[in-house]
Design an enzyme around this catalytic site. Sequence first.
Site, PDB file in Angstrom:
ATOM      1  N   LYS A  38       0.826  -1.204   0.000  1.00 60.97           N
ATOM      2  CA  LYS A  38       0.000   0.000   0.000  1.00 60.97           C
ATOM      3  C   LYS A  38       0.862   1.256   0.000  1.00 60.97           C
ATOM      4  O   LYS A  38       0.621   2.202  -0.742  1.00 60.97           O
ATOM      5  CB  LYS A  38      -0.921   0.011   1.218  1.00 60.97           C
ATOM      6  CG  LYS A  38      -1.822   1.220   1.270  1.00 60.97           C
ATOM      7  CD  LYS A  38      -1.833   2.068   2.525  1.00 60.97           C
ATOM      8  CE  LYS A  38      -0.975   1.774   3.657  1.00 60.97           C
ATOM      9  NZ  LYS A  38      -1.233   2.579   4.853  1.00 60.97           N
ATOM     10  N   GLU A  63       4.195   0.268  12.768  1.00 56.72           N
ATOM     11  CA  GLU A  63       3.064  -0.453  12.186  1.00 56.72           C
ATOM     12  C   GLU A  63       3.100  -1.943  12.502  1.00 56.72           C
ATOM     13  O   GLU A  63       2.086  -2.639  12.380  1.00 56.72           O
ATOM     14  CB  GLU A  63       3.043  -0.256  10.676  1.00 56.72           C
ATOM     15  CG  GLU A  63       4.209  -0.854   9.932  1.00 56.72           C
ATOM     16  CD  GLU A  63       4.322  -0.311   8.517  1.00 56.72           C
ATOM     17  OE1 GLU A  63       4.309  -1.139   7.600  1.00 56.72           O
ATOM     18  OE2 GLU A  63       4.416   0.914   8.340  1.00 56.72           O
ATOM     19  N   HIS A 116      -2.954   6.911  15.414  1.00 54.13           N
ATOM     20  CA  HIS A 116      -3.257   6.141  14.211  1.00 54.13           C
ATOM     21  C   HIS A 116      -4.775   5.956  14.081  1.00 54.13           C
ATOM     22  O   HIS A 116      -5.548   6.744  14.605  1.00 54.13           O
ATOM     23  CB  HIS A 116      -2.508   4.816  14.232  1.00 54.13           C
ATOM     24  CG  HIS A 116      -1.083   4.943  13.773  1.00 54.13           C
ATOM     25  ND1 HIS A 116      -0.562   4.211  12.730  1.00 54.13           N
ATOM     26  CD2 HIS A 116      -0.077   5.746  14.195  1.00 54.13           C
ATOM     27  CE1 HIS A 116       0.699   4.548  12.537  1.00 54.13           C
ATOM     28  NE2 HIS A 116       1.023   5.470  13.427  1.00 54.13           N
ATOM     29  N   ARG A 174      -4.954  -3.424  11.442  1.00 52.99           N
ATOM     30  CA  ARG A 174      -3.908  -4.158  12.156  1.00 52.99           C
ATOM     31  C   ARG A 174      -4.373  -4.657  13.524  1.00 52.99           C
ATOM     32  O   ARG A 174      -3.876  -5.670  14.021  1.00 52.99           O
ATOM     33  CB  ARG A 174      -2.651  -3.297  12.266  1.00 52.99           C
ATOM     34  CG  ARG A 174      -2.135  -2.873  10.890  1.00 52.99           C
ATOM     35  CD  ARG A 174      -0.678  -2.518  10.878  1.00 52.99           C
ATOM     36  NE  ARG A 174      -0.314  -1.856   9.632  1.00 52.99           N
ATOM     37  CZ  ARG A 174      -0.104  -2.475   8.462  1.00 52.99           C
ATOM     38  NH1 ARG A 174      -0.243  -3.792   8.397  1.00 52.99           N
ATOM     39  NH2 ARG A 174       0.224  -1.789   7.383  1.00 52.99           N
ATOM     40  N   LYS A 206      -8.968  -2.449   4.262  1.00 56.01           N
ATOM     41  CA  LYS A 206      -8.251  -1.174   4.149  1.00 56.01           C
ATOM     42  C   LYS A 206      -6.940  -1.352   3.396  1.00 56.01           C
ATOM     43  O   LYS A 206      -6.562  -0.522   2.563  1.00 56.01           O
ATOM     44  CB  LYS A 206      -8.002  -0.616   5.550  1.00 56.01           C
ATOM     45  CG  LYS A 206      -7.304   0.731   5.591  1.00 56.01           C
ATOM     46  CD  LYS A 206      -7.167   1.190   7.029  1.00 56.01           C
ATOM     47  CE  LYS A 206      -6.713   2.637   7.121  1.00 56.01           C
ATOM     48  NZ  LYS A 206      -5.339   2.839   6.649  1.00 56.01           N
TER      49      LYS A 206
END
Length: 435
Positions: free
Chosen positions: A28, A316, A343, A388, A413
């Site tokens: 991404k 992440e 986030h 996540r 996403k």
Amino acid sequence: MDLVSLSLWSAPRAKTPVDAVVTLPGSKSITNRALILAALADGPSTVRGALRSRDADLMIAALRDLGVGVDEDGDPTTLRVTPGKLRGTDVDCGLAGTVMRFLPPLAAMADGVVRFDGDEQARTRPLGTILEGLRGLGALIDGDGLPFTVTGTGSLRGGTVTIDASGSSQFVSGLLLSAASFDEGVTVHHNGKPVPSMPHIDMTVEMLREVGVAVTTPATGGDADTWRVKPGPIRAIDWVIEPDLSNATPFLAAAAVTGGSVSVPLWPSTTTQPGDAIRGILSAMGADVALADGVLTVRGPDTLRGIDIDLHDVGELTPTVAALAALAQGTSHLRGIAHLRGHETDRLTALADEINKLGGSVTETDDGLIIVPAQLHGGQWLSYADHRMATAGAIIGLAVDGVEVADITTTAKTLPGFENMWADMLSQSSNKASF
């Protein structure tokens, strides 16, 4: 909508050690950077292996509405991008940080008003830093967060700006990506705590150089915490997108927590993707990790060890690492990740709450988590519209009966069809175990 009322997905328990090969779609982060650069290039570009997920599709839709031609060339992952005269429009950011932070600099060069908004939850994400930075470069902006409006005048002066990018590396990347098209280019100076996720800025710089843009960084003779992009043409090229290594991490974690084996093909030998750091993390936790002939293979240990690690540059990966730590023997300290509070959700609080609800022992610190071994049990795992967080719940469900993940489809996403890929991974394992 109340999160508790969202549909629940019964996370499958692994009956045998996982044994599978998992092929991942494109990155991404690279896809959306390539689309921005292609939109400003001096001719048509091709983006091959592009990720088609909600974040990427929001970027594609926004560019089309701004006047850029983005057409599928044979299949959805091959995109032909043709620059056009930028115009006013409405941009839906969804929850995509790359859309809400990478597109405003481009929108400032449109001829007309560009209105930005997104999901309700996105309105809490920090944007003031990049919007104020753009004002300092000559942009006309109304608002300091979603919704906001950029009034484009057909060009942007550019110049020098000082920002505090300690909240997100995307503030720097967003300014750099379009800067070669500014009249004066840009010099971005960071003043504040260390910038998180530096590999993402390295990715931006590398991609700019690939298209012929002159970039000076602290590592190449520039001043500390300063990035300089000279004005000039952006060369049209044929982009080939690497697999998304961060999206690979839940599958590799599956090998670690079940004592099994997972292989991911097309793993790059060198990369700027932060997800590559999972190799060292899993090795430190006791897994056997090998990269040979472009295939990364992880074999899980008999006992997964806790870890003490600074994740500042690879934040992440925190949900995956936290899930691993919750299933490991030995206390884990995850540090350097205060920025994760900004986030899709406050990931530190969310991880602590969800693991503790399942019987875990997690304590928040100012900049991380302390995770102590505990006997976990089943229960509902909320995803907070955070892809996540959802995959972290799936990892724990491999080793704990009765874990139900709310809104697993939020994984679209960045990884559409995650739950089908998860099921296929387990199906491969069952088929091999039956022989």
